[in-house]
Design an enzyme around this catalytic site. Structure first.
Site, PDB file in Angstrom:
ATOM      1  N   HIS A 179     -40.544  -9.339  11.812  1.00 60.59           N
ATOM      2  CA  HIS A 179     -39.802 -10.330  11.995  1.00 60.59           C
ATOM      3  C   HIS A 179     -39.054 -10.527  13.158  1.00 60.59           C
ATOM      4  CE1 HIS A 179     -37.925 -14.125  10.440  1.00 60.59           C
ATOM      5  NE2 HIS A 179     -37.187 -13.705   9.266  1.00 60.59           N
ATOM      6  N   HIS A 198     -48.423 -15.668  14.263  1.00 61.95           N
ATOM      7  CA  HIS A 198     -47.388 -16.002  13.348  1.00 61.95           C
ATOM      8  C   HIS A 198     -47.903 -16.722  12.066  1.00 61.95           C
ATOM      9  CE1 HIS A 198     -44.103 -18.687  11.890  1.00 61.95           C
ATOM     10  NE2 HIS A 198     -43.287 -18.033  13.141  1.00 61.95           N
ATOM     11  N   ASP A 232     -40.578 -14.435  19.936  1.00 62.05           N
ATOM     12  CA  ASP A 232     -40.453 -13.388  20.327  1.00 62.05           C
ATOM     13  C   ASP A 232     -40.952 -12.976  21.537  1.00 62.05           C
ATOM     14  OD1 ASP A 232     -38.046 -12.994  18.607  1.00 62.05           O
ATOM     15  OD2 ASP A 232     -39.718 -12.277  17.282  1.00 62.05           O
TER      16      ASP A 232
HETATM   17  N1  ACO Z   1     -51.797  -8.363  17.288  1.00 59.31           N
HETATM   18  C1  ACO Z   1     -52.891  -8.029  16.849  1.00 59.31           C
HETATM   19  N2  ACO Z   1     -53.761  -8.509  15.810  1.00 59.31           N
HETATM   20  C2  ACO Z   1     -52.867  -9.379  15.046  1.00 59.31           C
HETATM   21  C3  ACO Z   1     -51.495  -9.910  15.433  1.00 59.31           C
HETATM   22  C4  ACO Z   1     -50.952  -8.925  16.498  1.00 59.31           C
HETATM   23  N3  ACO Z   1     -49.736  -9.286  16.882  1.00 59.31           N
HETATM   24  N4  ACO Z   1     -50.985 -10.650  14.296  1.00 59.31           N
HETATM   25  C5  ACO Z   1     -52.045 -10.857  13.627  1.00 59.31           C
HETATM   26  N5  ACO Z   1     -53.218 -10.127  14.111  1.00 59.31           N
HETATM   27  C6  ACO Z   1     -54.529 -10.095  13.423  1.00 59.31           C
HETATM   28  C7  ACO Z   1     -54.576  -9.292  12.019  1.00 59.31           C
HETATM   29  O1  ACO Z   1     -54.955  -7.899  12.167  1.00 59.31           O
HETATM   30  C8  ACO Z   1     -55.634 -10.160  11.068  1.00 59.31           C
HETATM   31  O2  ACO Z   1     -56.831  -9.944  11.770  1.00 59.31           O
HETATM   32  P1  ACO Z   1     -58.067  -9.553  10.704  1.00 59.31           P
HETATM   33  O3  ACO Z   1     -58.427 -11.123   9.974  1.00 59.31           O
HETATM   34  O4  ACO Z   1     -59.257  -8.918  11.483  1.00 59.31           O
HETATM   35  O5  ACO Z   1     -57.699  -8.652   9.445  1.00 59.31           O
HETATM   36  C9  ACO Z   1     -55.549 -11.495  11.659  1.00 59.31           C
HETATM   37  O6  ACO Z   1     -54.946 -11.494  12.878  1.00 59.31           O
HETATM   38  C10 ACO Z   1     -54.396 -12.389  10.741  1.00 59.31           C
HETATM   39  O7  ACO Z   1     -53.552 -11.679  10.657  1.00 59.31           O
HETATM   40  P2  ACO Z   1     -52.168 -11.493   9.416  1.00 59.31           P
HETATM   41  O8  ACO Z   1     -51.789 -10.099   9.498  1.00 59.31           O
HETATM   42  O9  ACO Z   1     -53.091 -12.011   8.362  1.00 59.31           O
HETATM   43  O10 ACO Z   1     -51.350 -12.736   9.660  1.00 59.31           O
HETATM   44  P3  ACO Z   1     -49.923 -12.832   8.927  1.00 59.31           P
HETATM   45  O11 ACO Z   1     -49.685 -14.221   9.003  1.00 59.31           O
HETATM   46  O12 ACO Z   1     -49.672 -12.045   7.695  1.00 59.31           O
HETATM   47  O13 ACO Z   1     -48.761 -12.169  10.189  1.00 59.31           O
HETATM   48  C11 ACO Z   1     -47.404 -11.620  11.699  1.00 59.31           C
HETATM   49  C12 ACO Z   1     -48.044 -12.890  10.865  1.00 59.31           C
HETATM   50  C13 ACO Z   1     -46.379 -10.884  10.672  1.00 59.31           C
HETATM   51  C14 ACO Z   1     -46.382 -12.410  12.471  1.00 59.31           C
HETATM   52  C15 ACO Z   1     -48.427 -11.129  12.494  1.00 59.31           C
HETATM   53  O14 ACO Z   1     -48.972 -11.911  13.268  1.00 59.31           O
HETATM   54  C16 ACO Z   1     -47.644  -9.885  13.381  1.00 59.31           C
HETATM   55  O15 ACO Z   1     -47.577  -8.822  12.893  1.00 59.31           O
HETATM   56  N6  ACO Z   1     -47.335 -10.270  14.699  1.00 59.31           N
HETATM   57  C17 ACO Z   1     -46.598  -9.117  15.592  1.00 59.31           C
HETATM   58  C18 ACO Z   1     -45.157  -9.175  15.215  1.00 59.31           C
HETATM   59  C19 ACO Z   1     -44.407 -10.358  15.596  1.00 59.31           C
HETATM   60  O16 ACO Z   1     -44.591 -10.766  16.925  1.00 59.31           O
HETATM   61  N7  ACO Z   1     -43.641 -10.917  14.672  1.00 59.31           N
HETATM   62  C20 ACO Z   1     -42.769 -11.787  15.207  1.00 59.31           C
HETATM   63  C21 ACO Z   1     -43.199 -13.158  14.291  1.00 59.31           C
HETATM   64  S1  ACO Z   1     -42.032 -14.473  14.862  1.00 59.31           S
HETATM   65  C22 ACO Z   1     -40.603 -14.270  13.888  1.00 59.31           C
HETATM   66  O17 ACO Z   1     -40.589 -13.755  12.809  1.00 59.31           O
HETATM   67  C23 ACO Z   1     -39.410 -14.530  14.448  1.00 59.31           C
END
Ligand code: ACO
Length: 429
Positions: free
Chosen positions: A268, A307, A363
């Site tokens: 987050h 996201h 971010d």
């Molecule tokens: N890098 C690589 N792969 C990713 C990323 C990432 N940053 N984010 C998502 N994915 C992939 C997942 O592995 C998944 O792949 P799959 O379908 O092959 O399993 C697919 O994309 C969907 O991702 P989910 O994890 O299901 O997406 P979710 O909505 O649960 O997660 C989140 C969202 C937590 C923001 C995620 O994208 C992440 O971890 N990002 C990196 C951390 C980040 O930047 N957080 C800040 C968010 S903005 C905020 O809170 C202010």
């Protein structure tokens, strides 16, 4: 059969029920009638991490994740970032309309005059080890503040609520700045009532021996815009925490300490700190393809990408990328920016990211600006928390005034053992 209904048939029993549709949602309670026998509890919906469950009706923030649109009370984030100030936006989020001149003057006066913190709270901050994480200090001092304002428990009294809103919005920059100064062993710099919200924050962070801190207007504006961009984001993890704890009628300081704790997580608000760590770990532009390979192999995440709601470019990331140029004219360019731009360029052409609709989020670039402004990485999430305070409080207030809301209490699907007899120690494996 009504046109505005959902017809659900349980193929185990053939029973059909009709559920009204309101605002493109349905109430899952009627499916409880779906039972295979009289002892059956009935059906529930199962939605871990609320991927498709609305937990409230809200009039605060609208996001269209596919189009990359973000509105606060109907106003586009781009217009607010350009034309407004953080305190004006905070008022808008909390009270529903942009303030007129008198309302804004009163609001700014109140916030300005509640900036000081009790010296005993300062004493708490003093008690932390010099290398304590500023988010840990912030979360603890927010929780501690509830002991200073016991009347804050009167959460149903609008005037009492308003006073805590003044205090929280006014004092959170002071708590943040004192935590920062403590980390460096610097004497605390007290609030200066002649400075703006953002300007005073910079004064409390960076003032040294000069009699009056001179705020750079470009950095002041950038700080203010960053607060605006972080002010609210509908039902994100920390706002949901604020609502969940608030739904138990905890006081706003305790609820906000919990919300800040949620924000601290690297998935987050902790992500901006992780982005810098990632860029440093990559080291140079030529190592980016190698890192992308590791991301695609599932070994690491591309921090600052992806996201839950945005499946398009996060509009906040676009605004931040633009402010970066102005900030760098004052501070000099952050060498990590070029790496970030190259990383974004490569990722946005790669099928892995395109298919999953992974774009830079708020971010991705914010940390790079913060670093150029001389903020250490550990304080990035604290900066996020300052901006988000108005959103947390707006969400909390909306929850408390919504007659449909009750204490948050999800159901579970129990998959553990059924009743069994206690096993004495000498009989256990
Ligand atoms: N890098 C690589 N792969 C990713 C990323 C990432 N940053 N984010 C998502 N994915 C992939 C997942 O592995 C998944 O792949 P799959 O379908 O092959 O399993 C697919 O994309 C969907 O991702 P989910 O994890 O299901 O997406 P979710 O909505 O649960 O997660 C989140 C969202 C937590 C923001 C995620 O994208 C992440 O971890 N990002 C990196 C951390 C980040 O930047 N957080 C800040 C968010 S903005 C905020 O809170 C202010």
């Amino acid at each position: 059969m009504g046109a505005n209904t959902l017809t659900v048939t349980d193929n185990r029993t053939g029973k059909t029920i009709e559920i009204p549709i309101e605002n493109d949602t349905f109430d899952p309670m009627p499916v409880r009638q779906m039972k295979v026998n009289a002892d059956d509890f009935g059906m529930m919906s199962y939605d871990p991490s609320y991927r498709n469950t609305a937990s409230c009706k809200s009039k605060i923030t609208f996001i269209d994740g596919d189009k990359g649109i973000l509105l606060y009370r109907g106003y586009p984030i781009e217009q607010l970032a350009e034309k407004s100030t953080y305190l004006e936006v905070a008022y808008l989020l909390l009270f529903g309309e942009l303030p007129n001149k008198k309302q804004l003057d009163d609001w700014v006066f109140q916030i300005t005059h509640h900036r000081m913190i009790h010296e005993t709270i300062r004493g708490f901050i003093d008690g932390f080890h010099h290398d304590a994480h500023p988010m840990g200090m912030l979360i603890s001092s927010l929780a501690a503040m509830s002991t200073f304002y016991p009347e804050a428990k009167q959460i149903h009294d609008p005037e009492v609520r308003k006073m805590q809103i003044y205090r929280l919005i006014a004092k959170i920059p002071t708590l943040a700045a004192f935590s920062y100064r403590h980390s460096f062993g610097l004497p605390y710099s007290y609030p200066d009532d002649e400075l703006s919200y953002a300007g005073n924050f910079l004064n409390m962070l960076f003032k040294m021996n000069e009699l009056k801190y001179k705020v750079n207007p470009v950095l002041e504006k950038a700080m203010d815009v960053l607060f605006i961009l972080h002010a609210d984001h509908e039902q994100n993890c920390s706002s949901t925490t604020m609502r969940t704890v608030g739904s138990a009628h905890a006081d706003p300081y305790s609820s906000m300490a919990a919300a800040a704790a949620a924000l601290y997580g690297p998935l987050h608000g902790g992500a901006n700190e992780e982005v810098l760590r990632m860029l440093r770990q990559i080291g140079s532009k030529d190592k980016i393809p190698e890192y992308i390979k590791r991301v695609k192999a599932g070994e690491v995440l591309l921090m600052g990408f992806g996201h839950r709601v945005y499946k398009n470019y996060d509009p906040r990331a676009k605004i931040i990328k633009n402010i970066a140029e102005q900030v760098f004219e004052v501070t000099g360019k952050n060498p990590l920016l070029e790496m970030a731009i190259e990383l974004e360029r490569i990722a946005l052409q790669d099928d892995y990211f395109v298919k999953r609709k992974l774009y830079p989020n708020v971010d991705f670039y914010s940390g790079i600006i913060y670093e150029a402004m001389k903020f250490p990485a550990e304080i990035f999430t604290v900066l996020f928390a300052i901006g988000r305070t108005s959103g947390w409080l707006a969400q909390w207030q909306e929850l408390l005034t919504d007659p449909e809301q009750k204490i948050s209490r999800p159901r579970q699907v129990y998959l553990g053992p059924s009743t069994r007899d206690f096993v004495p120690m000498d009989k256990r494996k």
